[in-house]
Design a protein around this motif. Structure first.
Motif, PDB file in Angstrom:
ATOM      1  N   LEU A  30       0.837  -1.211   0.000  1.00  0.00           N
ATOM      2  CA  LEU A  30       0.000   0.000   0.000  1.00  0.00           C
ATOM      3  C   LEU A  30       0.869   1.258   0.000  1.00  0.00           C
ATOM      4  O   LEU A  30       0.570   2.227  -0.712  1.00  0.00           O
ATOM      5  CB  LEU A  30      -0.926   0.001   1.212  1.00  0.00           C
ATOM      6  N   THR A  31       1.946   1.238   0.768  1.00  0.00           N
ATOM      7  CA  THR A  31       2.846   2.403   0.798  1.00  0.00           C
ATOM      8  C   THR A  31       3.454   2.647  -0.581  1.00  0.00           C
ATOM      9  O   THR A  31       3.496   3.789  -1.066  1.00  0.00           O
ATOM     10  CB  THR A  31       3.959   2.176   1.833  1.00  0.00           C
ATOM     11  N   GLU A  32       3.924   1.579  -1.223  1.00  0.00           N
ATOM     12  CA  GLU A  32       4.526   1.717  -2.549  1.00  0.00           C
ATOM     13  C   GLU A  32       3.481   2.152  -3.567  1.00  0.00           C
ATOM     14  O   GLU A  32       3.748   3.015  -4.422  1.00  0.00           O
ATOM     15  CB  GLU A  32       5.139   0.384  -2.972  1.00  0.00           C
ATOM     16  N   LEU A  33       2.281   1.584  -3.474  1.00  0.00           N
ATOM     17  CA  LEU A  33       1.237   1.944  -4.430  1.00  0.00           C
ATOM     18  C   LEU A  33       0.834   3.410  -4.270  1.00  0.00           C
ATOM     19  O   LEU A  33       0.611   4.115  -5.262  1.00  0.00           O
ATOM     20  CB  LEU A  33       0.024   1.027  -4.218  1.00  0.00           C
ATOM     21  N   THR A  34       0.752   3.874  -3.016  1.00  0.00           N
ATOM     22  CA  THR A  34       0.428   5.284  -2.771  1.00  0.00           C
ATOM     23  C   THR A  34       1.491   6.194  -3.369  1.00  0.00           C
ATOM     24  O   THR A  34       1.188   7.235  -3.964  1.00  0.00           O
ATOM     25  CB  THR A  34       0.297   5.540  -1.261  1.00  0.00           C
ATOM     26  N   ARG A  35       2.753   5.794  -3.233  1.00  0.00           N
ATOM     27  CA  ARG A  35       3.843   6.598  -3.815  1.00  0.00           C
ATOM     28  C   ARG A  35       3.708   6.661  -5.343  1.00  0.00           C
ATOM     29  O   ARG A  35       3.899   7.722  -5.948  1.00  0.00           O
ATOM     30  CB  ARG A  35       5.189   5.989  -3.423  1.00  0.00           C
ATOM     31  N   LEU A  36       3.366   5.534  -5.956  1.00  0.00           N
ATOM     32  CA  LEU A  36       3.213   5.505  -7.414  1.00  0.00           C
ATOM     33  C   LEU A  36       2.052   6.385  -7.858  1.00  0.00           C
ATOM     34  O   LEU A  36       2.145   7.082  -8.872  1.00  0.00           O
ATOM     35  CB  LEU A  36       2.986   4.061  -7.872  1.00  0.00           C
ATOM     36  N   LEU A  37       0.955   6.351  -7.111  1.00  0.00           N
ATOM     37  CA  LEU A  37      -0.211   7.151  -7.488  1.00  0.00           C
ATOM     38  C   LEU A  37       0.073   8.639  -7.339  1.00  0.00           C
ATOM     39  O   LEU A  37      -0.413   9.461  -8.117  1.00  0.00           O
ATOM     40  CB  LEU A  37      -1.417   6.758  -6.634  1.00  0.00           C
ATOM     41  N   ARG A  38       0.855   8.993  -6.324  1.00  0.00           N
ATOM     42  CA  ARG A  38       1.178  10.410  -6.115  1.00  0.00           C
ATOM     43  C   ARG A  38       2.119  10.939  -7.195  1.00  0.00           C
ATOM     44  O   ARG A  38       2.117  12.116  -7.507  1.00  0.00           O
ATOM     45  CB  ARG A  38       1.800  10.601  -4.737  1.00  0.00           C
ATOM     46  N   ARG A  39       2.937  10.035  -7.740  1.00  0.00           N
ATOM     47  CA  ARG A  39       3.906  10.472  -8.747  1.00  0.00           C
ATOM     48  C   ARG A  39       3.180  11.030  -9.965  1.00  0.00           C
ATOM     49  O   ARG A  39       3.570  12.056 -10.522  1.00  0.00           O
ATOM     50  CB  ARG A  39       4.809   9.317  -9.145  1.00  0.00           C
ATOM     51  N   GLY A  40       2.144  10.334 -10.404  1.00  0.00           N
ATOM     52  CA  GLY A  40       1.381  10.777 -11.572  1.00  0.00           C
ATOM     53  C   GLY A  40       2.142  10.539 -12.871  1.00  0.00           C
ATOM     54  O   GLY A  40       3.324  10.188 -12.870  1.00  0.00           O
ATOM     55  N   PRO A  41       1.473  10.774 -13.983  1.00  0.00           N
ATOM     56  CA  PRO A  41       2.127  10.580 -15.297  1.00  0.00           C
ATOM     57  C   PRO A  41       3.100  11.682 -15.607  1.00  0.00           C
ATOM     58  O   PRO A  41       2.941  12.818 -15.160  1.00  0.00           O
ATOM     59  CB  PRO A  41       0.938  10.577 -16.278  1.00  0.00           C
TER      60      PRO A  41
END
Length: 442
Positions: free
Chosen positions: A428-439
């Motif tokens: 979940l922590t890694e996924l949240t980081r990926l979502l925050r990064r954005g395209p």
């Protein structure tokens, strides 16, 4: 003002040929040919001056005159035509920001996305308009960022389609039937779904953004991909029938389609950015399911009999009941040994008769034989009873061994559950980081 020139077969055929020629010229850097006479003779039609403006822009010349005349006839179609045509010609950087805004129009959750909007969306995502075009589309879509309660399960199914199968964790490898219990299977399945979701998000966000065809050359050209390419199809319809009608889906439907495995990774990156709140909500629900504490007791079928298992061991009452049922099923009902008794009785009669006949030896011998047969039948019965007793003892021992083994397997499952919960939190922590990064814009 616009006129449907496809009403007559000849004019329609000419427009189709012209559309083919124009798309071919755009894909080969050739200057666009002038429209057919049926079009140039039509009063107030937007396409002839738009093609003239396109030719001027392609040569790097001033196009304000023809552009103004085309815009007076139909500003939106003119802007859409120039945006798609210049992108197809690999000159997407020549469009003006106002054209893109006019061509794209407004998005609404209450209205389907028009084919023209989708074509611009696709073309911008492929980098034909550079970072500015992608940022424009992102801002348009950001206005409709989905809330966290927008049916997270639907977005989860799109990103990581569920694979309906029973997964047996290592701890329950010897007891696969226990792994099918919903309260034990659900956390394992949730952990696997979360891992697939994270993997899919890593796949989407780790694709390097490349300009054009990935070789540093000309940006992607819809026209070069053939008429099946969606932007090229919209451009063709715009030329041929002077309208942009066609298959239109809702914004949500397009985003879900872009997120599914096998979709264009650039479109998936944009869709993931828009759906980030719903995706995070789905991930949080999976984490909660993964962190569910193992049940304090479970009832499983061992050798066909239900036994309640607790952390301290098998439940004595349920185990005793299972043993009783096992004994009752393992020992077939046997009546009294009447054949043996009959032989003994007949032998006794012959012994008594031996004292009444002149030659007693044959009767006595026969009586002895009958008694021996009765004794043999009793021996056989005793042997079968001993076999039954041994079988029952083995079954009872196996039942107790299975029950103890299942309890230890559940203890191991509980230890695995702690590791799964920790892994889920990390996912979940890694996924949240990926979502925050954005395209990436570029």
């Amino acid at each position: 003002m616009s006129t449907d020139l496809t009403a007559t077969p000849h004019a329609g055929a000419e427009l189709h040929r012209y559309a083919d020629a124009l798309l071919a010229s755009l894909s080969t850097d050739a200057l666009p040919a002038p429209p057919p006479r049926e079009l140039t003779d039509a009063p107030g039609h937007w396409l002839p001056p738009a093609v003239e403006a396109l030719a001027a822009l392609s040569r790097g010349e001033d196009a304000l005159g023809p552009l103004g005349r085309a815009a007076q006839c139909d500003e939106r179609r003119t802007a859409l035509f120039l945006c798609l045509a210049l992108a197809a010609a690999g000159q997407g950087d020549r469009i003006h920001a106002s054209w893109f805004g006019t061509a794209f129009g407004d998005l609404s959750m209450d209205r389907p996305v028009t084919p023209g909007q989708r074509a611009l969306w696709l073309t911008a995502a492929r980098g034909a308009y550079g970072p500015a075009g992608k940022i424009f589309v992102l801002r348009k879509l950001d206005a409709f960022s989905l809330s966290a309660d927008s049916d997270p399960a639907r977005w989860l199914r799109a990103l990581a389609p569920d694979e309906p199968s029973i997964v047996v964790p290592p701890s329950l490898a010897d007891f696969p039937e226990i792994a099918q219990l919903p309260e034990l299977a659900r956390p394992v399945h949730a952990a696997i779904q979360l891992a697939r979701l994270r993997s899919r998000c890593v796949e989407i966000t780790s694709v390097r953004e490349e300009r054009g065809d990935g070789t540093g050359g000309t940006p992607h050209r819809p026209g070069a991909a053939g008429t099946e390419d969606e932007p090229a199809a919209v451009l063709r319809r715009l030329i041929v029938s002077d309208e942009t009608g066609g298959r239109a889906l809702s914004l949500t439907d397009y985003l879900l389609a872009d997120l599914r495995p096998g979709s264009d990774p650039r479109l998936a990156a944009i869709a993931l950015h828009v759906a980030a709140p719903a995706v995070r909500s789905a991930a949080e629900e999976l984490v909660q399911a993964t962190q569910a504490a193992p049940p304090s007791a479970v009832t499983v079928s061992l050798l066909g009999h239900d036994v309640a298992l607790r952390p301290e061991g098998p439940d004595p009452a349920s185990l005793a009941t299972a043993e009783e049922h096992l004994v009752a099923e393992s020992v077939p009902p046997r009546g009294l040994p009447w054949p043996a008794y009959a032989l003994f009785a007949l032998g006794a009669v012959l012994v008594a008769a031996a004292f009444l006949v002149p030659a007693p030896l044959p009767a006595a011998a026969l009586a002895l034989l009958l008694s021996a047969g009765g004794a043999y039948l009793l021996w056989q019965r005793r042997a079968r009873e001993q076999e039954d007793a041994d079988y029952v003892a083995a079954q009872l021992a196996e039942l107790r061994e299975l029950a103890d083994g299942a309890v230890w397997a559940l203890h191991e499952y509980a230890r695995e559950a702690e590791k799964r919960a920790q892994t889920a939190s990390s996912d979940l922590t890694e996924l949240t980081r990926l979502l925050r990064r954005g395209p990436r814009a570029g």
